[in-house]
Design a protein around this motif. Structure first.
Motif, PDB file in Angstrom:
ATOM      1  N   ALA A 216       0.898  -1.039   0.027  1.00  0.00           N
ATOM      2  CA  ALA A 216      -0.067   0.172  -0.091  1.00  0.00           C
ATOM      3  C   ALA A 216       0.827   1.307  -0.044  1.00  0.00           C
ATOM      4  O   ALA A 216       0.646   2.226  -0.648  1.00  0.00           O
ATOM      5  CB  ALA A 216      -1.144   0.085   1.201  1.00  0.00           C
ATOM      6  N   ALA A 217       2.021   1.070   0.797  1.00  0.00           N
ATOM      7  CA  ALA A 217       2.643   2.487   0.814  1.00  0.00           C
ATOM      8  C   ALA A 217       3.345   2.735  -0.519  1.00  0.00           C
ATOM      9  O   ALA A 217       3.407   3.826  -0.962  1.00  0.00           O
ATOM     10  CB  ALA A 217       3.823   2.301   1.873  1.00  0.00           C
ATOM     11  N   ARG A 218       3.922   1.717  -1.436  1.00  0.00           N
ATOM     12  CA  ARG A 218       4.400   1.976  -2.383  1.00  0.00           C
ATOM     13  C   ARG A 218       3.362   2.419  -3.537  1.00  0.00           C
ATOM     14  O   ARG A 218       3.494   3.360  -4.428  1.00  0.00           O
ATOM     15  CB  ARG A 218       5.031   0.525  -3.246  1.00  0.00           C
ATOM     16  CG  ARG A 218       5.677   0.862  -4.493  1.00  0.00           C
ATOM     17  CD  ARG A 218       6.492   1.798  -4.672  1.00  0.00           C
ATOM     18  NE  ARG A 218       7.362   1.616  -6.140  1.00  0.00           N
ATOM     19  CZ  ARG A 218       7.972   2.554  -6.412  1.00  0.00           C
ATOM     20  NH1 ARG A 218       8.205   3.771  -5.737  1.00  0.00           N
ATOM     21  NH2 ARG A 218       8.552   2.681  -7.869  1.00  0.00           N
ATOM     22  N   ARG A 219       2.206   1.873  -3.512  1.00  0.00           N
ATOM     23  CA  ARG A 219       1.003   2.154  -4.389  1.00  0.00           C
ATOM     24  C   ARG A 219       0.764   3.819  -3.976  1.00  0.00           C
ATOM     25  O   ARG A 219       0.471   4.426  -4.998  1.00  0.00           O
ATOM     26  CB  ARG A 219      -0.281   1.691  -4.047  1.00  0.00           C
ATOM     27  CG  ARG A 219       0.056  -0.023  -4.756  1.00  0.00           C
ATOM     28  CD  ARG A 219      -1.512  -0.500  -4.579  1.00  0.00           C
ATOM     29  NE  ARG A 219      -2.745   0.283  -4.779  1.00  0.00           N
ATOM     30  CZ  ARG A 219      -3.159   0.146  -6.298  1.00  0.00           C
ATOM     31  NH1 ARG A 219      -2.493  -0.611  -7.147  1.00  0.00           N
ATOM     32  NH2 ARG A 219      -4.280   0.740  -6.561  1.00  0.00           N
ATOM     33  N   ASP A 220       0.592   4.202  -2.549  1.00  0.00           N
ATOM     34  CA  ASP A 220       0.529   5.555  -2.514  1.00  0.00           C
ATOM     35  C   ASP A 220       1.272   6.662  -2.805  1.00  0.00           C
ATOM     36  O   ASP A 220       1.204   7.746  -3.621  1.00  0.00           O
ATOM     37  CB  ASP A 220       0.328   5.670  -0.809  1.00  0.00           C
ATOM     38  CG  ASP A 220      -1.019   5.088  -0.311  1.00  0.00           C
ATOM     39  OD1 ASP A 220      -1.915   4.746  -1.254  1.00  0.00           O
ATOM     40  OD2 ASP A 220      -1.198   4.873   0.692  1.00  0.00           O
ATOM     41  N   HIS A 221       2.702   6.007  -2.825  1.00  0.00           N
ATOM     42  CA  HIS A 221       3.714   6.826  -3.627  1.00  0.00           C
ATOM     43  C   HIS A 221       3.802   7.076  -5.021  1.00  0.00           C
ATOM     44  O   HIS A 221       4.037   8.192  -5.632  1.00  0.00           O
ATOM     45  CB  HIS A 221       5.191   6.215  -3.030  1.00  0.00           C
ATOM     46  CG  HIS A 221       6.385   6.973  -3.709  1.00  0.00           C
ATOM     47  ND1 HIS A 221       6.907   7.907  -3.456  1.00  0.00           N
ATOM     48  CD2 HIS A 221       7.000   6.516  -4.892  1.00  0.00           C
ATOM     49  CE1 HIS A 221       7.829   8.349  -4.344  1.00  0.00           C
ATOM     50  NE2 HIS A 221       8.049   7.654  -5.060  1.00  0.00           N
TER      51      HIS A 221
ATOM     52  N   ALA B 253       0.996   7.018  -6.799  1.00  0.00           N
ATOM     53  CA  ALA B 253      -0.334   7.771  -6.825  1.00  0.00           C
ATOM     54  C   ALA B 253       0.011   9.129  -6.933  1.00  0.00           C
ATOM     55  O   ALA B 253      -0.562   9.902  -7.618  1.00  0.00           O
ATOM     56  CB  ALA B 253      -1.495   7.317  -5.674  1.00  0.00           C
ATOM     57  N   ALA B 254       1.002   9.523  -5.849  1.00  0.00           N
ATOM     58  CA  ALA B 254       1.332  11.129  -5.731  1.00  0.00           C
ATOM     59  C   ALA B 254       2.064  11.492  -6.899  1.00  0.00           C
ATOM     60  O   ALA B 254       2.236  12.628  -6.764  1.00  0.00           O
ATOM     61  CB  ALA B 254       1.963  11.128  -4.156  1.00  0.00           C
TER      62      ALA B 254
ATOM     63  N   GLY C 238      -3.283  12.843  -8.542  1.00  0.00           N
ATOM     64  CA  GLY C 238      -3.236  12.255  -7.170  1.00  0.00           C
ATOM     65  C   GLY C 238      -3.543  10.797  -7.062  1.00  0.00           C
ATOM     66  O   GLY C 238      -3.977  10.405  -5.899  1.00  0.00           O
ATOM     67  N   ARG C 239      -3.934  10.119  -8.224  1.00  0.00           N
ATOM     68  CA  ARG C 239      -4.388   8.720  -8.133  1.00  0.00           C
ATOM     69  C   ARG C 239      -4.040   7.850  -9.348  1.00  0.00           C
ATOM     70  O   ARG C 239      -3.291   8.520 -10.226  1.00  0.00           O
ATOM     71  CB  ARG C 239      -5.819   8.908  -8.110  1.00  0.00           C
ATOM     72  CG  ARG C 239      -6.647   9.187  -9.079  1.00  0.00           C
ATOM     73  CD  ARG C 239      -8.207   9.289  -9.264  1.00  0.00           C
ATOM     74  NE  ARG C 239      -8.649   9.866 -10.601  1.00  0.00           N
ATOM     75  CZ  ARG C 239      -9.045   9.269 -11.540  1.00  0.00           C
ATOM     76  NH1 ARG C 239      -8.401   7.871 -11.659  1.00  0.00           N
ATOM     77  NH2 ARG C 239      -9.470  10.120 -12.670  1.00  0.00           N
ATOM     78  N   TRP C 240      -4.371   6.542  -8.985  1.00  0.00           N
ATOM     79  CA  TRP C 240      -4.025   5.642 -10.405  1.00  0.00           C
ATOM     80  C   TRP C 240      -5.327   5.856 -11.212  1.00  0.00           C
ATOM     81  O   TRP C 240      -6.471   6.297 -10.692  1.00  0.00           O
ATOM     82  CB  TRP C 240      -3.962   4.086  -9.633  1.00  0.00           C
ATOM     83  CG  TRP C 240      -2.929   3.981  -9.041  1.00  0.00           C
ATOM     84  CD1 TRP C 240      -2.078   4.331  -7.974  1.00  0.00           C
ATOM     85  CD2 TRP C 240      -1.977   2.588  -9.326  1.00  0.00           C
ATOM     86  NE1 TRP C 240      -1.235   3.808  -7.495  1.00  0.00           N
ATOM     87  CE2 TRP C 240      -0.867   2.792  -8.351  1.00  0.00           C
ATOM     88  CE3 TRP C 240      -1.967   1.582 -10.309  1.00  0.00           C
ATOM     89  CZ2 TRP C 240       0.080   1.797  -8.302  1.00  0.00           C
ATOM     90  CZ3 TRP C 240      -1.052   0.626 -10.413  1.00  0.00           C
ATOM     91  CH2 TRP C 240       0.009   0.707  -9.095  1.00  0.00           C
TER      92      TRP C 240
END
Length: 249
Positions: free
Chosen positions: A199-204, A206-207, A212-214
């Motif tokens: 999740a942390a990598r996905r959020d990074h 997205a940013a 700000g998203r996929w």
């Protein structure tokens, strides 16, 4: 949109962007031939489209097999009518590794699927399209066809090359009435991404997009279907980003 009654062949059509394109084309009245290596997903997607009243053909296909590609184009034509629309959506990322540690087998597999596959499909489909009065092709590249990525040199190289192949194919296709374009999706939520990162990598990631998203497969499919349609009749030889602003800064 001028798509009713046309036959579309979509590689990687069982899921993700390919399946989203198939749904949109079917809704416009096109017949769809879904080509994919995953027989279970292929059957599920084809059944869902058939249940909605679409004319669908499921084609188990390895796009790296040039002879099988020729047969698939012929089979689609025999069952649904000559292929006039082609979407090369099949693709793989390969295993991430820094230069000096990329395996030769992985390099060749990524190039075979992402680049050779698109070439084989267009090489087989162009004569059919020309004989039928023309057509349209969309190649699914990536933002990594425009920028670079550490640890994925093979993927970035294949997508840069695919954009060049698109432009050359457009130059050849113009006299045949065939338009060829490519799209460059940003990071898109598809089955290809399942389980690849926490999740942390996905959020990074997205940013890294201005929005700000996929992205979603359907957002990419909307652009692809427009490029295939009569509304894009004056668009060829060009690359179109759908990346939420990933490459803007």
């Amino acid at each position: 949109m001028g798509l009713e009654g046309r036959t579309a062949l979509i590689t990687g059509g069982a899921s993700g962007i390919g399946a989203a394109v198939a749904r949109r084309l079917a809704a416009q009245g096109a017949a769809v031939a879904l080509a994919d290596l995953n027989p279970a997903a292929l059957a599920t997607t084809a059944a869902a489209l058939t249940a909605q009243g679409a004319r669908v053909l499921a084609l188990p296909l390895d796009v790296t097999d040039a002879d099988a590609v020729q047969s698939a184009v012929a089979h689609a034509g025999a069952e649904l009518g000559p292929v006039r629309l082609l979407v090369n959506s099949a693709g793989i990322t390969g295993a991430g590794a820094p230069m000096g540690q990329v395996s030769i087998a992985d390099w060749r597999r990524v190039m075979a699927v992402n680049l050779d596959g698109a070439f084989f499909m267009m090489n087989a489909a162009f004569p059919v399209m020309a004989a039928a009065g023309g057509g349209a092709v969309v190649n699914v590249a990536s933002v990594m066809g425009t920028v670079a990525s550490a640890r994925f040199a093979h993927y970035a190289a294949s997508k840069h090359a695919l954009i060049g192949l698109t432009k050359s194919a457009a130059a050849d296709g113009a006299a045949m009435g065939i338009r060829v374009n490519s799209v460059g999706p940003g990071f898109i939520d598809t089955p290809l991404q399942d389980g690849r990162m926490d999740a942390a990598r996905r959020d990074h990631i997205a940013a890294q997009h201005l929005l700000g998203r996929w992205g979603t497969a359907d957002e990419v499919a909307a652009l692809i279907v427009w490029l295939l349609s009569a509304e894009a009749a004056f668009v060829t030889g060009s690359h179109h980003l759908v990346d939420g602003g990933y490459t803007a800064v």
